[in-house]
Design an enzyme around this catalytic site. Structure first.
Site, PDB file in Angstrom:
ATOM      1  CG  HIS A 152      -6.280   1.505   0.113  1.00  0.00           C
ATOM      2  ND1 HIS A 152      -5.119   2.114  -0.323  1.00  0.00           N
ATOM      3  CD2 HIS A 152      -5.888   0.433   0.869  1.00  0.00           C
ATOM      4  CE1 HIS A 152      -4.077   1.444   0.143  1.00  0.00           C
ATOM      5  NE2 HIS A 152      -4.524   0.420   0.862  1.00  0.00           N
TER       6      HIS A 152
ATOM      7  CB  CYS B 226      -0.925   0.011   1.215  1.00  0.00           C
ATOM      8  SG  CYS B 226      -1.690  -1.580   1.583  1.00  0.00           S
TER       9      CYS B 226
END
Length: 390
Positions: free
Chosen positions: A335, A86
């Site tokens: 996200h 991420c």
């Protein structure tokens, strides 16, 4: 070492887009990035690119970075794919800053993309899981939400944090994201909504978890000479901190802190010669609500165990002392793993330009915080508005 400046930043819409590919999403982000530059900047001036992606779903795994830059017309420039889960594009941005600071290039592109909604739920869950430790977490049945649920449970036990504290983070971020036309979940929610949603991984419920998102983002980093030529407002990168740690949560000494966030933050603050009290806004990594609370404490916004108080007192609201996740955060904005880090920087750039959807009053310092997995890799960047380019 020279100074590095952000001269443009843009993103695609974040959401679920079955008709889009990673190439078309990045094309959209890149076009918006060029449009955001105050003056004239030719794509021919871009000398290097760093592209972050995890590669969810198994599409163009090899050479996906060059595939992106060739698609947008940056023919022949050196392009590096960056993968740190991420935090992929947070690290990509750090590399672009280093390239400019070193004098290797005068203009570098950093960005990221992810397509997460064209595979089955089981496949997506598997890809998300690879951001954790493989043998003793992912293949032993622990999910990404399960890892953060352990952190939430530990924080509740140690500090008395409540479900209501977690839910307040979600309510705040949804209120901000509702004003962001590019947000994946651009709607408000009530505290009652966030308290009573279905359980995902106890104690985390649906409103405590970010969505899986398609999207892309891009940022242009330049030397001072170029920045002064093309920018009306100079946005200088004054701190670029990063740190790594054990990939598995079980390998760490504490479940109530992400040590890599602490170290990356301390590094960035020292470089910038600023303290948390100097910040005017922050974008922190809130893949789960507990992650936002941990960020408050790890980055020095408050003492240990005080994150819930910041939310209850409205400190991180748009009109509070330290507005946090004015974009909507990962929770509302979305996200898309590889695009998240530079997506945070898009919000920071717009804050300094005075064009943000939830605008902070005349900010001078801002922070972005991007976490890979449960904390195996973290970047923290600090930005300063240094006035007119004139």
């Amino acid at each position: 070492m020279r100074d590095a400046y952000v001269i443009g930043a843009g993103q695609s819409a974040f959401g679920s887009f079955p008709e889009e590919t990673y190439l078309t999403l990045f094309d959209s982000a890149f076009d918006r990035t060029l449009d955001s530059v105050d003056g004239e900047l030719s794509p021919d001036q871009i000398e290097e690119a760093y592209i972050g992606t995890l590669g969810v779903g198994g599409r163009q795994i090899g050479l996906s970075g060059p595939a992106v830059t060739e698609h947008i017309g940056l023919h022949g420039i050196p392009t590096t794919r960056v993968e740190n889960a991420c935090a992929s594009s947070g690290y990509a941005f750090r590399q672009a800053v280093a390239a400019v600071r070193s004098g290797m290039v005068d203009v570098a592109l950093a960005g990221g993309y992810e397509v997460m909604n064209d595979t089955s739920a089981d496949q997506t869950k598997w890809w998300l899981g690879v951001s954790g430790q493989t043998e003793w977490e992912r293949t032993s049945g622990t999910t990404f939400s399960g890892v953060y649920a352990q952190m939430a449970s530990a924080h509740m036990e140690e500090y008395g944090t409540t479900i209501e504290d977690l839910s307040r983070a979600a309510v705040k971020n949804h209120a901000n994201g509702a004003q962001n036309p590019k947000a994946h979940l651009g709607f408000e929610c009530t505290l009652d909504d966030a308290l009573n949603a279905p359980t995902v991984a106890d104690p985390l419920n649906l409103y405590h978890c970010c969505p899986t998102t398609d999207g892309a983002s891009a940022v242009l980093v330049a030397s001072e000479d170029v920045a002064r030529d093309v920018s009306d407002t100079l946005v200088r990168v004054v701190g670029a901190g990063a740190s790594s740690d054990s990939v598995g949560l079980f390998q760490r000494d504490s479940l109530t802190s992400i040590p890599a966030s602490v170290r990356a933050g301390e590094d960035a603050y020292e470089q910038a010669n600023v303290e948390p009290k100097d910040l005017d806004f922050a974008e922190v990594h809130d893949c789960f609500a507990i992650a936002e609370l941990l960020a408050y404490e790890d980055l020095g916004f408050c003492d240990r165990g005080e994150a819930g108080r910041l939310l209850r007192e409205g400190v991180t609201d748009p009109d509070g002392a330290l507005p946090t996740n004015t974009s909507g955060g990962l929770k509302s904005k979305g996200h898309p793993i590889g695009a998240t880090g530079t997506g945070q920087i898009v919000e920071a750039f717009e804050q300094f330009q005075g064009t943000a959807n939830v605008q902070v009053d005349e900010p001078n310092y801002g922070l972005t915080h991007n976490v890979g997995g449960s904390g195996g890799g973290v970047t923290v960047h600090l930005f300063e508005r240094v006035g007119s380019a004139a």
